[in-house]
Design a protein around this motif. Structure first.
Motif, PDB file in Angstrom:
ATOM      1  N   ARG A 153       0.816  -1.219   0.000  1.00  0.00           N
ATOM      2  CA  ARG A 153       0.000   0.000   0.000  1.00  0.00           C
ATOM      3  C   ARG A 153       0.854   1.275   0.000  1.00  0.00           C
ATOM      4  NH1 ARG A 153      -5.182   1.200   1.675  1.00  0.00           N
ATOM      5  NH2 ARG A 153      -5.619  -1.034   1.765  1.00  0.00           N
ATOM      6  N   TYR A 169      -6.257  -5.437   0.082  1.00  0.00           N
ATOM      7  CA  TYR A 169      -7.723  -5.297   0.179  1.00  0.00           C
ATOM      8  C   TYR A 169      -8.053  -3.811   0.302  1.00  0.00           C
ATOM      9  CZ  TYR A 169      -6.838  -4.767   5.232  1.00  0.00           C
ATOM     10  OH  TYR A 169      -6.375  -4.334   6.450  1.00  0.00           O
ATOM     11  N   HIS A 170      -9.316  -3.479   0.079  1.00  0.00           N
ATOM     12  CA  HIS A 170      -9.742  -2.086   0.269  1.00  0.00           C
ATOM     13  C   HIS A 170      -9.964  -1.842   1.747  1.00  0.00           C
ATOM     14  CE1 HIS A 170      -9.872  -0.354  -3.680  1.00  0.00           C
ATOM     15  NE2 HIS A 170     -10.272  -1.535  -4.142  1.00  0.00           N
ATOM     16  N   HIS A 171      -9.271  -0.856   2.271  1.00  0.00           N
ATOM     17  CA  HIS A 171      -9.318  -0.595   3.708  1.00  0.00           C
ATOM     18  C   HIS A 171     -10.327   0.528   3.990  1.00  0.00           C
ATOM     19  CE1 HIS A 171      -8.084   0.692   7.696  1.00  0.00           C
ATOM     20  NE2 HIS A 171      -7.397  -0.443   7.811  1.00  0.00           N
ATOM     21  N   ASP A 175      -7.746   3.748   2.764  1.00  0.00           N
ATOM     22  CA  ASP A 175      -7.930   4.093   1.347  1.00  0.00           C
ATOM     23  C   ASP A 175      -8.182   5.594   1.205  1.00  0.00           C
ATOM     24  OD1 ASP A 175      -7.685   1.426   0.775  1.00  0.00           O
ATOM     25  OD2 ASP A 175      -9.539   1.270  -0.392  1.00  0.00           O
ATOM     26  N   GLU A 226       0.038  -6.000   6.027  1.00  0.00           N
ATOM     27  CA  GLU A 226      -1.350  -5.772   5.561  1.00  0.00           C
ATOM     28  C   GLU A 226      -2.090  -7.100   5.364  1.00  0.00           C
ATOM     29  OE1 GLU A 226      -2.849  -2.507   3.354  1.00  0.00           O
ATOM     30  OE2 GLU A 226      -3.355  -3.766   1.652  1.00  0.00           O
ATOM     31  N   SER A 229      -4.140  -8.613   8.158  1.00  0.00           N
ATOM     32  CA  SER A 229      -5.468  -8.082   8.493  1.00  0.00           C
ATOM     33  C   SER A 229      -6.411  -8.161   7.292  1.00  0.00           C
ATOM     34  CB  SER A 229      -5.354  -6.640   8.980  1.00  0.00           C
ATOM     35  OG  SER A 229      -4.791  -5.839   7.964  1.00  0.00           O
ATOM     36  N   TYR A 302     -13.137  -3.478  12.785  1.00  0.00           N
ATOM     37  CA  TYR A 302     -12.019  -2.773  12.156  1.00  0.00           C
ATOM     38  C   TYR A 302     -10.907  -3.756  11.746  1.00  0.00           C
ATOM     39  CZ  TYR A 302      -8.318   0.566  11.364  1.00  0.00           C
ATOM     40  OH  TYR A 302      -7.320   1.280  10.774  1.00  0.00           O
ATOM     41  N   PRO A 303     -10.396  -3.641  10.513  1.00  0.00           N
ATOM     42  CA  PRO A 303      -9.343  -4.570  10.092  1.00  0.00           C
ATOM     43  C   PRO A 303      -7.942  -4.131  10.505  1.00  0.00           C
ATOM     44  CG  PRO A 303     -10.012  -3.208   8.237  1.00  0.00           C
ATOM     45  CD  PRO A 303     -10.812  -2.739   9.413  1.00  0.00           C
TER      46      PRO A 303
END
Ligand code: FMN
Length: 486
Positions: A153, A169-171, A175, A226, A229, A302-303
């Protein structure tokens, strides 16, 4: 007004530090004085994975944003690594982050492990080892690893100012924070498998170059971290704990097949919490407000790894312990525990009294940040005596770093004490402690954060306030202009 906190450098001695710790209800042992070898617990060797580490000091990986565009070290890099060698620490944890492929570089000046850089990286290691030999007469007990990374990221491989994120992944919060649109592609399983091959190849090269171990970096928000999570990711690398650790397990399997004698270590963010931002109500163009957490509304569960997903300002080490169990099963016993990320919650990761330009005023006494990491490490060390654990976030302890370091090692809270920012201002602090039981107060890192502010603004990292080499450099003038907002 941001809250102010007592300055460590102005404290009159250990009793005042102890009083401050008590006032904050923090439990942290601190010896009365610095012990030289052989009385110091930090002088004790440590056996791990068939290696003998000559003492309990460790140099943390410290990047300088000073490689060439093609990923080669420069004279600045060599100077830093030589100073790591002269420090007196016997464990060099990785030197600095070295990308396993170009698109995973955190900046265009990050080192890269590739065919064309291999010989230069061997020279870099040799420079460190010979600096150690020149200073101490031999390299007995010196263990040198190489930190392997993919920045995921936070990749900026081509231009300092252009993020080219490669996301697992999309956070729900990160993001937006870093301008990643909802239709930005997510790395496919096939791409991740390609990256695994790159790690294995890089590790094999590191073995051929003479490094004692590689660190498979799983911290600070980069790709390995990342993935831990990636609860909401589909496919082989997301969802279950097994899938979220597949990246690590497959890299390890590959290394065992290709370089069976190479030792492996892992640097892990043991916990991570919400991102923080300067309080907008207390910030203006010239002033950063104190840090406040970004509201988590709509982002629960929350991730983050090592966090209570329903209360993301609370640490939960359940999965962290499971991860350390997995390392044990993989026969990996070199572990370096860190926390959070420098990009979105730097007060957790590198407690400082003065924030970097992209940070915020401290939301808590930075001593709280030091003790948060030290206590999490203590808890994990108690559960996993079989791991040799390096602890992080000691630099803010400043004048009292050695007294705390020797006490926590004596009490078995941690095996080795890592120094990060302190090594930039005062590289031979370990040698001064072990040889003389004394510090040179003029070289103690006061956490001005210039070593972070400089690279955030396109400049090399280094200790601009205290290291004459950077103090006298042209870049310091530029840094001062940046800090004045010019
Ligand atoms: C300028 C700078 C460069 C860093 N480079 C790396 C790196 O390459 N790899 C890594 O894992 N951590 C890196 N870190 C984090 C440090 O290793 C360390 O975790 C952090 O500074 C906290 O420890 P300290 O309190 O001793 O400074 C860096 C930190 C700073 C300030």
């Amino acid at each position: 007004m941001a809250e102010t906190f007592p300055l460590i450098g102005r404290m009159s001695g250990v009793p005042e530090l102890r009083a401050r710790l008590a006032e904050l209800s923090l439990e942290l042992p601190c010896d009365e004085s610095i012990l030289a070898a052989p009385a110091s617990p930090l002088a004790e060797p440590l056996e791990v994975a068939g290696l003998t580490i000559g003492n309990r000091w460790c140099i943390q990986p410290m990047e300088g944003w000073d490689g060439t565009k093609s990923g080669l070290p420069t004279e600045h890099t060599v100077r830093r690594w030589r100073r790591f060698g002269q420090s007196g620490a016997k464990l060099i944890w990785g030197g600095e982050a070295v990308a396993v492929r170009h698109d995973g570089r955190a900046n265009p000046n990050q080192l890269l492990l590739a065919e064309w850089t291999a010989a230069a990286l061997a020279d870099l290691r040799a420079a460190l080892v010979s600096a150690h030999r020149e200073r101490f007469g031999n390299d007995d007990g010196l263990v040198v690893g190489l930190q392997l990374t993919h920045s995921g990221r936070f990749s900026r491989p081509n231009e300092k100012s252009r993020l080219e994120p490669l996301i697992a992944y999309h956070h729900p919060l990160l993001d937006a924070r870093f301008g990643i649109p909802p239709d930005h592609p997510v790395l496919s399983d096939v791409q991740l498998r390609g990256y695994i091959d790159d790690y294995v190849k890089a590790a094999e090269t590191a073995w051929n170059l003479g490094f004692d171990f590689v660190d498979l970096k799983h911290c600070h928000g980069y790709l390995g971290h990342e993935l831990l999570s990636a609860y909401e990711r589909d496919g082989d690398f997301g969802g279950s704990f097994e899938n979220r650790t597949r990246f690590l397990r497959e890299i390890v399997a590959g290394i065992r097949a290709e370089a069976p004698n190479l030792r492996i270590g892992v640097r892990l963010s043991a916990f991570d919490l919400l991102p923080f931002q300067p309080d907008p109500a207390q910030s203006d163009g010239t002033r950063l407000g104190p840090g406040i957490p970004v509201p988590a509304d709509g982002a629960l569960p929350y991730p983050a790894f090592g966090c209570d997903r329903l209360d993301p300002l609370a640490i939960d080490l359940k999965e962290t312990a499971r991860f350390l169990e997995l390392l044990d099963a993989l026969d990996i016993h070199l572990v370096n525990l860190s926390a959070g990320s420098p990009y979105y919650n730097p007060h957790l990761q590198r407690p400082a009294i003065y924030p970097p330009s992209d940070g915020y005023q401290p939301p808590e006494d930075p001593l709280v940040g030091c003790v948060r990491q030290i206590q999490a490490t203590r808890e994990l060390k108690a559960r996993f005596p079989q791991h040799a654990i390096v602890g992080t976030a000691y630099s803010y302890l400043q004048d009292y770093l050695p007294q705390v370091a020797q006490a926590v090692v004596r009490e078995g809270w941690v095996d080795l004490v890592g120094i990060g920012r302190m090594v930039l201002s005062y590289p031979d602090l370990p040698a001064d402690c072990l040889e003389r039981g004394e510090l040179d107060k003029k070289r103690i890192c006061r956490t001005f954060s210039d070593c972070t502010t400089a690279p955030r603004n396109g400049l090399r990292s280094g200790c601009y306030p205290l290291d004459e080499f950077y103090k006298r450099s042209e870049e310091r003038r530029r840094l001062q202009q940046v800090k004045r907002g010019e």
